[in-house]
Each structure stands twice: as structure tokens, then as C-alpha cells.
Scaffold this motif. Structure first.
Motif, mmCIF file in Angstrom:
data_model
loop_
_atom_site.group_PDB
_atom_site.id
_atom_site.type_symbol
_atom_site.label_atom_id
_atom_site.label_comp_id
_atom_site.label_asym_id
_atom_site.label_seq_id
_atom_site.Cartn_x
_atom_site.Cartn_y
_atom_site.Cartn_z
ATOM 1 N N LYS A 1 -4.818 -6.899 -11.161
ATOM 2 C CA LYS A 1 -5.208 -8.076 -10.379
ATOM 3 C C LYS A 1 -4.221 -9.228 -10.540
ATOM 4 C CE LYS A 1 -9.061 -10.201 -11.525
ATOM 5 N NZ LYS A 1 -10.536 -10.375 -11.708
ATOM 6 N N ARG A 2 -3.711 -9.390 -11.768
ATOM 7 C CA ARG A 2 -2.765 -10.471 -12.034
ATOM 8 C C ARG A 2 -1.328 -10.093 -11.699
ATOM 9 N NH1 ARG A 2 -4.646 -12.017 -18.056
ATOM 10 N NH2 ARG A 2 -2.542 -12.931 -18.136
ATOM 11 N N GLY A 3 -1.131 -8.866 -11.258
ATOM 12 C CA GLY A 3 0.206 -8.438 -10.851
ATOM 13 C C GLY A 3 1.182 -8.296 -12.007
ATOM 14 N N ILE A 4 0.663 -8.082 -13.228
ATOM 15 C CA ILE A 4 1.531 -7.926 -14.398
ATOM 16 C C ILE A 4 2.308 -6.619 -14.300
ATOM 17 C CG2 ILE A 4 1.570 -7.729 -16.928
ATOM 18 C CD1 ILE A 4 -1.005 -9.433 -16.956
ATOM 19 N N VAL A 5 1.626 -5.583 -13.806
ATOM 20 C CA VAL A 5 2.245 -4.278 -13.558
ATOM 21 C C VAL A 5 1.684 -3.773 -12.233
ATOM 22 C CG1 VAL A 5 2.580 -1.919 -14.430
ATOM 23 C CG2 VAL A 5 2.336 -3.806 -16.044
ATOM 24 N N SER A 6 2.529 -3.128 -11.430
ATOM 25 C CA SER A 6 2.045 -2.573 -10.169
ATOM 26 C C SER A 6 1.163 -1.360 -10.452
ATOM 27 C CB SER A 6 3.210 -2.160 -9.275
ATOM 28 O OG SER A 6 3.846 -0.991 -9.789
ATOM 29 N N GLU A 7 0.297 -1.036 -9.493
ATOM 30 C CA GLU A 7 -0.609 0.107 -9.680
ATOM 31 C C GLU A 7 0.173 1.406 -9.846
ATOM 32 O OE1 GLU A 7 -4.817 1.798 -7.900
ATOM 33 O OE2 GLU A 7 -3.800 0.131 -6.913
ATOM 34 N N GLU A 8 1.252 1.541 -9.080
ATOM 35 C CA GLU A 8 2.091 2.744 -9.156
ATOM 36 C C GLU A 8 2.725 2.884 -10.536
ATOM 37 O OE1 GLU A 8 6.001 4.707 -6.899
ATOM 38 O OE2 GLU A 8 5.299 2.705 -6.367
ATOM 39 N N ASP A 9 3.286 1.791 -11.055
ATOM 40 C CA ASP A 9 3.912 1.833 -12.379
ATOM 41 C C ASP A 9 2.872 2.031 -13.478
ATOM 42 O OD1 ASP A 9 6.418 1.534 -11.321
ATOM 43 O OD2 ASP A 9 6.637 -0.589 -11.821
ATOM 44 N N ALA B 1 0.133 3.652 -13.398
ATOM 45 C CA ALA B 1 -0.278 5.059 -13.447
ATOM 46 C C ALA B 1 0.714 5.863 -14.296
ATOM 47 C CB ALA B 1 -0.353 5.635 -12.036
ATOM 48 N N VAL B 2 2.012 5.537 -14.201
ATOM 49 C CA VAL B 2 3.030 6.217 -15.011
ATOM 50 C C VAL B 2 2.863 5.842 -16.484
ATOM 51 C CG1 VAL B 2 5.509 6.482 -15.427
ATOM 52 C CG2 VAL B 2 4.653 6.300 -13.079
ATOM 53 N N GLY C 1 9.790 0.056 -20.614
ATOM 54 C CA GLY C 1 10.632 -0.817 -19.807
ATOM 55 C C GLY C 1 11.144 -0.049 -18.613
ATOM 56 N N LYS C 2 11.804 -0.777 -17.708
ATOM 57 C CA LYS C 2 12.361 -0.147 -16.517
ATOM 58 C C LYS C 2 13.861 -0.385 -16.505
ATOM 59 C CE LYS C 2 9.935 0.007 -12.615
ATOM 60 N NZ LYS C 2 9.347 -0.348 -11.302
ATOM 61 N N THR C 3 14.628 0.687 -16.341
ATOM 62 C CA THR C 3 16.084 0.556 -16.279
ATOM 63 C C THR C 3 16.483 -0.073 -14.950
ATOM 64 O OG1 THR C 3 16.420 2.723 -15.247
ATOM 65 C CG2 THR C 3 16.327 2.656 -17.671
ATOM 66 N N LYS C 4 17.751 -0.459 -14.848
ATOM 67 C CA LYS C 4 18.191 -1.087 -13.590
ATOM 68 C C LYS C 4 18.139 -0.097 -12.426
ATOM 69 C CE LYS C 4 23.183 -0.324 -14.081
ATOM 70 N NZ LYS C 4 24.516 -0.961 -14.059
ATOM 71 N N GLU C 5 18.091 1.215 -12.763
ATOM 72 C CA GLU C 5 17.940 2.230 -11.717
ATOM 73 C C GLU C 5 16.477 2.431 -11.320
ATOM 74 O OE1 GLU C 5 21.619 2.589 -13.845
ATOM 75 O OE2 GLU C 5 19.605 2.947 -14.653
ATOM 76 N N GLY C 6 15.572 1.731 -12.023
ATOM 77 C CA GLY C 6 14.155 1.821 -11.681
ATOM 78 C C GLY C 6 13.406 2.903 -12.420
ATOM 79 N N LYS C 7 14.023 3.459 -13.462
ATOM 80 C CA LYS C 7 13.380 4.519 -14.250
ATOM 81 C C LYS C 7 12.555 3.907 -15.377
ATOM 82 C CE LYS C 7 14.766 8.670 -16.868
ATOM 83 N NZ LYS C 7 15.948 9.401 -17.368
ATOM 84 N N ILE C 8 11.314 4.366 -15.534
ATOM 85 C CA ILE C 8 10.445 3.880 -16.610
ATOM 86 C C ILE C 8 10.734 4.680 -17.874
ATOM 87 C CG2 ILE C 8 8.056 3.672 -17.412
ATOM 88 C CD1 ILE C 8 7.242 3.170 -14.495
ATOM 89 N N VAL C 9 11.037 3.965 -18.967
ATOM 90 C CA VAL C 9 11.384 4.631 -20.226
ATOM 91 C C VAL C 9 10.624 4.002 -21.391
ATOM 92 C CG1 VAL C 9 13.692 5.300 -19.438
ATOM 93 C CG2 VAL C 9 13.389 3.123 -20.630
ATOM 94 N N LEU C 10 10.458 4.770 -22.436
ATOM 95 C CA LEU C 10 9.867 4.302 -23.688
ATOM 96 C C LEU C 10 10.887 3.439 -24.425
ATOM 97 C CD1 LEU C 10 7.582 4.588 -25.883
ATOM 98 C CD2 LEU C 10 8.831 6.593 -26.695
ATOM 99 N N ILE C 11 10.447 2.283 -24.916
ATOM 100 C CA ILE C 11 11.344 1.401 -25.666
ATOM 101 C C ILE C 11 10.703 1.039 -27.003
ATOM 102 C CG2 ILE C 11 12.398 0.440 -23.574
ATOM 103 C CD1 ILE C 11 10.680 -2.077 -23.952
ATOM 104 N N ASP C 12 11.443 0.289 -27.836
ATOM 105 C CA ASP C 12 10.938 -0.247 -29.104
ATOM 106 C C ASP C 12 10.590 0.890 -30.064
ATOM 107 O OD1 ASP C 12 10.536 -2.680 -30.521
ATOM 108 O OD2 ASP C 12 8.385 -2.427 -30.339
ATOM 109 N N GLU C 13 9.563 0.695 -30.893
ATOM 110 C CA GLU C 13 9.241 1.677 -31.923
ATOM 111 C C GLU C 13 8.169 2.642 -31.434
ATOM 112 O OE1 GLU C 13 7.620 -0.273 -35.375
ATOM 113 O OE2 GLU C 13 6.471 -1.659 -34.161
#
Length: 316
Positions: free
Chosen positions: A163-171, A173-174, A205-217
Motif C-alpha cells: 500500500k505504501r509502495g515500499i516494494v512493488s507487488e511483483e518484486d 512476490a520474488v 537488493g536490485k542490480t542495475k540490470e534489474g535482477k533481485i539478489v540476496l545481499i548483506d549477511e
């Protein structure tokens, strides 16, 4: 204590900026690279303790590195190299502003909320009749909004995130799919080492190519809670506390010394003797979680060691 790394102020070739989190310091370099230094700072109740814990940064960095390697086949991650025991280098990403917390058991924050009479956590119902440390029928995802250093992370529901648009529904779900897959793999890894992965958090996080990846610990004692599998059922039946591997022992020590990060409370003094015991517990955590013997890095001059190792890597 001496020989800990509490703060850094490096100036690496191509360096653009520094971000200082609660425990890690992130350097943005050229070529879309991030360099993350795991310090020896200790954070509890979202408050950074005044003294560092020897070897803690090395332990967190090396567990996260191993666990990312052990999950790379199911979820892509940001990691490129670890040129120093306290350092990880990877691809720059735009972090999502939520932490994906997943809980297999009612422990820690969930148990404290349950005891306070709440039966809903982040929009997810918790069954009636549960005891602390009972297993949930299915793991539940209870996200938190990411806080800047010194601020408290806040529980948030999936509905509010969208609702607050922090993350899109599509993202989102991933993120949910990856969170469940990582927790399943982490549970299997822990089970093979005589442990139960109780709860944990993942950041993406999302790379500049738009790929969602695991970051941090990932799956470290700072981001996760583990129980020993042996004796779990017996302790639950007797209503006894579980024997656990996490920094919950630090939280309990703070609570017993009247500190929970609340306004007006003062962080209790940690003696050198107590800090030594915390360091030993972290080493125990490392060895149990990874199944490997911990090899202490040279900490006679950590800052110089890190700088030289990074410069050698960048010059290759």
C-alpha cells in the motif's frame, strides 16, 4: 577492548562514498562495486554497544560467505570476493527498504509479542495455545522496515508494504519466494549440524540490470536464531528454556541489567571479562553453524591488514 575494529575510514582507489550501518561499513567503489567491512561492533535492541567483540566481524563475514556459497544455486547473491577475513566485495545494488524476517518457531520478538497478548504479527495470525519456542504449523514471514543506525526497525505487514509502495507487488512476490527457499535450505543445513534454524532475516537488493539478489549477511548468529536439536522436545515438554546459538544470550544479559533499548535506559557496562566470554560464544557459534574449526586472523593491526588485502585485490 584492544585489537577490535570499531570504526573504519579507508580511502580506496575509485572510492565514491561510505555508509555506516549498525555493524557493517559499506564503501561504494567504481565499476559498480561495493566493499563491505564487517566490524566488531555489537548491536542489540537496535543499539550499538560501546565496546567491540574480538573476532566478531570475521565470524559474521565468514559465515555469511559460506552460507551464500551454499545457497547460490537457489537464490542469486551480490558476492564477488572476500579478499580479507572481515571484507566482502560484490556488485552494487539498490537495497529494498524491508528486511524479510521469517520465523519457524515462536521465539524472541514473536514470543514477547505473544506474551503481551497479541495474536497477530505483521498481519500474520499466530495460533492460540502456543508456548514460547513452539514450532509454528508453517514458517511465517514477518517483515520489518529497515532503520538507520540507532533507530528501531519496525514491524510491517505485507499489505502495508504494498500500500505504501515500499516494494512493488511483483518484486515482493520474488522476495517471498526467495525467503522461503533460503529458509528451507538453511533449515536443512542446520539440521545436518544438529541444529534447528528458529528464525532469521534476509535482505535483498536490485542490480542495475534489474535482477533481485540476496545481499548483506545470511544465517549468521546476528541475523538468525538457532536451537540445539538434541533435547529440544524434552525442554519444551518441561517448559524449560531452549539451549540456543544466537546473540539472544546478549539480549538476555542486557534485559537482566535493565536494558531493552527503551528511551531513558542506559547501556550497562560490559567488563573485559564479559566481552571475552561473548567472543568465545561467537567462536562456538561459528564452529557449530559451519561445522568447521575457527581460525583466528591476525588482529595485531586489523586496519592495516584490511587495507593491504583490499589494495592487493583491487590491483589484480
Amino acid at each position: 577492548m584492544a585489537n577490535t575494529i570499531i570504526d573504519t575510514n579507508f580511502n580506496f582507489p575509485g572510492q565514491k562514498s561510505i555508509y555506516k550501518g549498525k555493524v557493517r561499513e559499506v564503501y561504494t567503489l567504481g565499476n559498480d562495486l561495493l566493499l563491505m567491512v564487517a566490524t566488531d561492533r555489537l548491536s542489540a535492541f537496535d543499539v550499538v554497544m560501546p565496546k567491540g567483540i574480538p573476532y566478531k566481524g570475521q565470524i559474521l563475514n565468514q559465515i555469511a560467505t559460506k552460507m551464500m556459497a551454499d545457497t547460490a544455486d537457489i537464490v542469486p547473491n551480490w558476492l564477488l570476493a572476500t579478499p580479507d577475513p572481515n571484507v566482502a566485495i560484490g556488485y552494487a545494488c539498490e537495497p529494498f527498504k524491508v528486511e524479510m524476517v521469517i520465523r519457524g518457531y515462536m521465539s524472541g520478538h514473536a514470543a514477547r509479542e505473544y506474551k503481551a497478548g497479541k495474536r497477530m504479527l505483521c498481519g500474520v495470525p499466530m495460533p492460540e495455545g502456543m508456548k514460547e519456542n513452539d514450532k509454528f504449523p508453517e514458517p511465517i514471514i514477518t517483515p520489518a522496515t529497515k532503520a538507520e543506525m540507532g533507530d528501531h526497525d519496525e514491524d510491517i505487514s505485507r499489505e502495508d508494504i504494498l500500500k505504501r509502495g515500499i516494494v512493488s507487488e511483483e518484486d515482493y512476490a520474488v522476495l517471498e519466494k526467495y525467503t522461503k527457499a533460503l529458509f528451507q535450505r538453511g533449515t536443512e543445513i542446520a539440521d545436518g549440524r544438529g541444529l534447528i534454524l528458529v528464525d532469521t532475516k534476509y535482505e535483498f537488493g536490485k542490480t542495475k540490470e534489474g535482477k533481485i539478489v540476496l545481499i548483506d549477511e545470511i544465517h549468521t548468529p546476528d541475523s538468525s536464531r538457532y536451537f540445539y536439536k538434541e533435547g529440544y522436545k524434552e525442554r519444551q515438554e518441561k517448559g524449560e528454556p531452549q539451549k540456543q546459538l544466537s546473540k539472544e544470550f546478549v539480549r538476555q544479559w542486557l534485559i537482566s541489567n535493565n536494558f531493552q533499548g527503551l528511551k531513558g535506559q542506559t547501556v550497562p557496562e560490559m567488563s573485559d571479562e564479559y566481552i571475552e566470554t561473548v567472543s568465545e560464544r561467537y567462536i562456538e557459534l561459528y564452529e557449530n553453524i559451519t561445522g568447521e574449526t575457527f581460525v583466528k586472523a591476525d588482529i595485531s593491526d586489523i586496519q592495516n591488514r584490511i587495507e593491504q588485502n583490499v589494495l592487493n585485490f583491487l590491483s589484480e
